[in-house]
Design a protein around this motif. Structure first.
Motif, PDB file in Angstrom:
ATOM      1  N   GLY A   1     -26.487 -29.250  25.001  1.00  0.00           N
ATOM      2  CA  GLY A   1     -27.100 -30.401  24.358  1.00  0.00           C
ATOM      3  C   GLY A   1     -26.130 -31.278  23.599  1.00  0.00           C
ATOM      4  O   GLY A   1     -26.479 -32.349  23.148  1.00  0.00           O
ATOM      5  N   VAL A   2     -24.868 -30.825  23.466  1.00  0.00           N
ATOM      6  CA  VAL A   2     -23.851 -31.617  22.772  1.00  0.00           C
ATOM      7  C   VAL A   2     -23.029 -32.349  23.824  1.00  0.00           C
ATOM      8  O   VAL A   2     -22.312 -31.728  24.595  1.00  0.00           O
ATOM      9  CB  VAL A   2     -22.932 -30.728  21.901  1.00  0.00           C
ATOM     10  CG1 VAL A   2     -21.843 -31.558  21.260  1.00  0.00           C
ATOM     11  CG2 VAL A   2     -23.735 -30.009  20.841  1.00  0.00           C
ATOM     12  N   PRO A   3     -23.146 -33.667  23.878  1.00  0.00           N
ATOM     13  CA  PRO A   3     -22.365 -34.417  24.862  1.00  0.00           C
ATOM     14  C   PRO A   3     -20.887 -34.400  24.503  1.00  0.00           C
ATOM     15  O   PRO A   3     -20.524 -34.476  23.337  1.00  0.00           O
ATOM     16  CB  PRO A   3     -22.936 -35.838  24.771  1.00  0.00           C
ATOM     17  CG  PRO A   3     -23.611 -35.902  23.455  1.00  0.00           C
ATOM     18  CD  PRO A   3     -23.988 -34.510  23.051  1.00  0.00           C
ATOM     19  N   LEU A   4     -20.036 -34.278  25.508  1.00  0.00           N
ATOM     20  CA  LEU A   4     -18.590 -34.245  25.275  1.00  0.00           C
ATOM     21  C   LEU A   4     -18.035 -35.666  25.235  1.00  0.00           C
ATOM     22  O   LEU A   4     -18.357 -36.492  26.087  1.00  0.00           O
ATOM     23  CB  LEU A   4     -17.884 -33.441  26.364  1.00  0.00           C
ATOM     24  CG  LEU A   4     -18.261 -31.960  26.434  1.00  0.00           C
ATOM     25  CD1 LEU A   4     -17.549 -31.275  27.596  1.00  0.00           C
ATOM     26  CD2 LEU A   4     -17.934 -31.263  25.124  1.00  0.00           C
ATOM     27  N   ALA A   5     -17.190 -35.924  24.258  1.00  0.00           N
ATOM     28  CA  ALA A   5     -16.600 -37.255  24.109  1.00  0.00           C
ATOM     29  C   ALA A   5     -15.518 -37.501  25.148  1.00  0.00           C
ATOM     30  O   ALA A   5     -15.274 -38.641  25.539  1.00  0.00           O
ATOM     31  CB  ALA A   5     -16.023 -37.429  22.705  1.00  0.00           C
ATOM     32  N   ALA A   6     -14.851 -36.447  25.572  1.00  0.00           N
ATOM     33  CA  ALA A   6     -13.782 -36.594  26.559  1.00  0.00           C
ATOM     34  C   ALA A   6     -14.384 -37.056  27.880  1.00  0.00           C
ATOM     35  O   ALA A   6     -15.430 -36.589  28.306  1.00  0.00           O
ATOM     36  CB  ALA A   6     -13.055 -35.269  26.745  1.00  0.00           C
ATOM     37  N   VAL A   7     -13.725 -38.007  28.509  1.00  0.00           N
ATOM     38  CA  VAL A   7     -14.216 -38.529  29.775  1.00  0.00           C
ATOM     39  C   VAL A   7     -13.021 -38.795  30.686  1.00  0.00           C
ATOM     40  O   VAL A   7     -11.983 -39.268  30.240  1.00  0.00           O
ATOM     41  CB  VAL A   7     -15.065 -39.804  29.572  1.00  0.00           C
ATOM     42  CG1 VAL A   7     -14.246 -40.928  29.007  1.00  0.00           C
ATOM     43  CG2 VAL A   7     -15.740 -40.239  30.846  1.00  0.00           C
ATOM     44  N   GLU A   8     -13.196 -38.429  31.933  1.00  0.00           N
ATOM     45  CA  GLU A   8     -12.152 -38.740  32.906  1.00  0.00           C
ATOM     46  C   GLU A   8     -12.271 -40.210  33.272  1.00  0.00           C
ATOM     47  O   GLU A   8     -13.354 -40.774  33.290  1.00  0.00           O
ATOM     48  CB  GLU A   8     -12.324 -37.872  34.154  1.00  0.00           C
ATOM     49  CG  GLU A   8     -12.052 -36.402  33.896  1.00  0.00           C
ATOM     50  CD  GLU A   8     -12.211 -35.565  35.156  1.00  0.00           C
ATOM     51  OE1 GLU A   8     -12.170 -36.128  36.268  1.00  0.00           O
ATOM     52  OE2 GLU A   8     -12.382 -34.353  35.005  1.00  0.00           O
ATOM     53  N   ARG A   9     -11.173 -40.816  33.561  1.00  0.00           N
ATOM     54  CA  ARG A   9     -11.111 -42.218  34.002  1.00  0.00           C
ATOM     55  C   ARG A   9     -11.812 -43.155  33.011  1.00  0.00           C
ATOM     56  O   ARG A   9     -12.545 -44.048  33.396  1.00  0.00           O
ATOM     57  CB  ARG A   9     -11.692 -42.357  35.408  1.00  0.00           C
ATOM     58  CG  ARG A   9     -10.940 -41.553  36.447  1.00  0.00           C
ATOM     59  CD  ARG A   9     -11.465 -41.738  37.849  1.00  0.00           C
ATOM     60  NE  ARG A   9     -12.867 -41.456  38.017  1.00  0.00           N
ATOM     61  CZ  ARG A   9     -13.399 -40.265  38.264  1.00  0.00           C
ATOM     62  NH1 ARG A   9     -12.642 -39.221  38.359  1.00  0.00           N
ATOM     63  NH2 ARG A   9     -14.684 -40.131  38.424  1.00  0.00           N
ATOM     64  N   TRP A  10     -11.564 -42.923  31.715  1.00  0.00           N
ATOM     65  CA  TRP A  10     -12.161 -43.760  30.680  1.00  0.00           C
ATOM     66  C   TRP A  10     -11.859 -45.232  30.924  1.00  0.00           C
ATOM     67  O   TRP A  10     -12.716 -46.089  30.748  1.00  0.00           O
ATOM     68  CB  TRP A  10     -11.623 -43.313  29.313  1.00  0.00           C
ATOM     69  CG  TRP A  10     -12.082 -44.146  28.166  1.00  0.00           C
ATOM     70  CD1 TRP A  10     -13.253 -44.018  27.483  1.00  0.00           C
ATOM     71  CD2 TRP A  10     -11.395 -45.234  27.560  1.00  0.00           C
ATOM     72  NE1 TRP A  10     -13.330 -44.946  26.479  1.00  0.00           N
ATOM     73  CE2 TRP A  10     -12.205 -45.721  26.513  1.00  0.00           C
ATOM     74  CE3 TRP A  10     -10.177 -45.870  27.800  1.00  0.00           C
ATOM     75  CZ2 TRP A  10     -11.830 -46.785  25.714  1.00  0.00           C
ATOM     76  CZ3 TRP A  10      -9.812 -46.935  26.993  1.00  0.00           C
ATOM     77  CH2 TRP A  10     -10.644 -47.377  25.970  1.00  0.00           C
ATOM     78  N   ASP A  11     -10.629 -45.508  31.344  1.00  0.00           N
ATOM     79  CA  ASP A  11     -10.211 -46.899  31.524  1.00  0.00           C
ATOM     80  C   ASP A  11     -10.912 -47.586  32.690  1.00  0.00           C
ATOM     81  O   ASP A  11     -10.845 -48.802  32.820  1.00  0.00           O
ATOM     82  CB  ASP A  11      -8.693 -46.991  31.676  1.00  0.00           C
ATOM     83  CG  ASP A  11      -8.150 -46.137  32.802  1.00  0.00           C
ATOM     84  OD1 ASP A  11      -8.831 -45.181  33.213  1.00  0.00           O
ATOM     85  OD2 ASP A  11      -7.036 -46.436  33.275  1.00  0.00           O
ATOM     86  N   GLU A  12     -11.596 -46.835  33.527  1.00  0.00           N
ATOM     87  CA  GLU A  12     -12.301 -47.432  34.662  1.00  0.00           C
ATOM     88  C   GLU A  12     -13.759 -47.741  34.357  1.00  0.00           C
ATOM     89  O   GLU A  12     -14.451 -48.342  35.166  1.00  0.00           O
ATOM     90  CB  GLU A  12     -12.219 -46.494  35.874  1.00  0.00           C
ATOM     91  CG  GLU A  12     -10.805 -46.291  36.382  1.00  0.00           C
ATOM     92  CD  GLU A  12     -10.722 -45.258  37.493  1.00  0.00           C
ATOM     93  OE1 GLU A  12     -11.779 -44.857  38.021  1.00  0.00           O
ATOM     94  OE2 GLU A  12      -9.598 -44.856  37.824  1.00  0.00           O
TER      95      GLU A  12
END
Length: 195
Positions: free
Chosen positions: A54-65
């Motif tokens: 239930g805790v969304p992760l802030a890390a994201v792949e390809r943030w710049d896209e």
């Protein structure tokens, strides 16, 4: 009138600036709350906490896209989830301690209020772009977790607060990206176009 001077571009920049300040204040308050929470709950600050359901992760792949709209929608979904999780933490804290540690309860309630205000702020940015606001699930967040032991509740709370601090950092990055002027026109890109 140049696009950079249009009322909607100025409003978007203003909303992004205010959002950046809100997220920065929220992060500072969450870090303070995290310190108090660790101390009050008797936890080790360096304790490793697995991903919390239930805790969304802030890390994201390809943030710049990601487009600006994608960024805002992810932020909004995360803060809606945090609102439900913090409300649950506050209720659990009151059940566990009653009024024994009212300071921690007030700090949790203050952060919960900031999270709610930030979610509303994100909704305003989405309205500005006429993107519509996704409705909240009827349950208003993730389903209630199975009954956890007291120690598991403490660890889940630690995970929630750590991830919320990371989301505040990500939100600042996202809003700064949205507020940047487009290199070609000097105007802020629309949310759908901003990378």
């Amino acid at each position: 009138m140049a696009a950079a001077d249009s009322p909607s571009a100025a409003l978007r920049r203003d909303l992004c600036s205010r959002g950046i300040r809100l997220a920065g204040k929220m992060r500072a308050d969450v870090v303070d709350l995290l310190d108090a929470y660790v101390e009050q709950q008797g936890l080790d600050a360096s304790a490793s906490v697995a991903a919390v359901e239930g805790v969304p992760l802030a890390a994201v792949e390809r943030w710049d896209e990601q487009t600006g709209t994608q960024r805002l929608l992810e932020n909004l979904a995360a803060y809606r989830a945090f609102r439900a999780l913090l409300a649950q933490m506050l209720e659990e804290q009151r059940e566990q301690l009653g009024e024994a540690d009212a300071g921690l309860g007030r700090a949790l309630a203050a952060v919960l209020l900031q999270v709610s205000a930030f979610a509303y702020h994100l909704e305003e940015l989405l309205r500005l772009e006429s993107r519509g606001i996704p409705g909240e699930e009827e349950e208003d967040g993730p389903p209630p977790p199975p009954r956890l032991s007291l120690f598991e509740q403490k660890l889940r709370g630690l995970g929630v607060l750590r991830e919320l601090a990371q989301w505040a950092v990500r939100s600042v990055r996202d809003l700064r990206q949205l507020a940047k002027p487009s290199p070609a026109t000097g105007a802020a890109p629309s949310l759908a176009e901003s990378p």
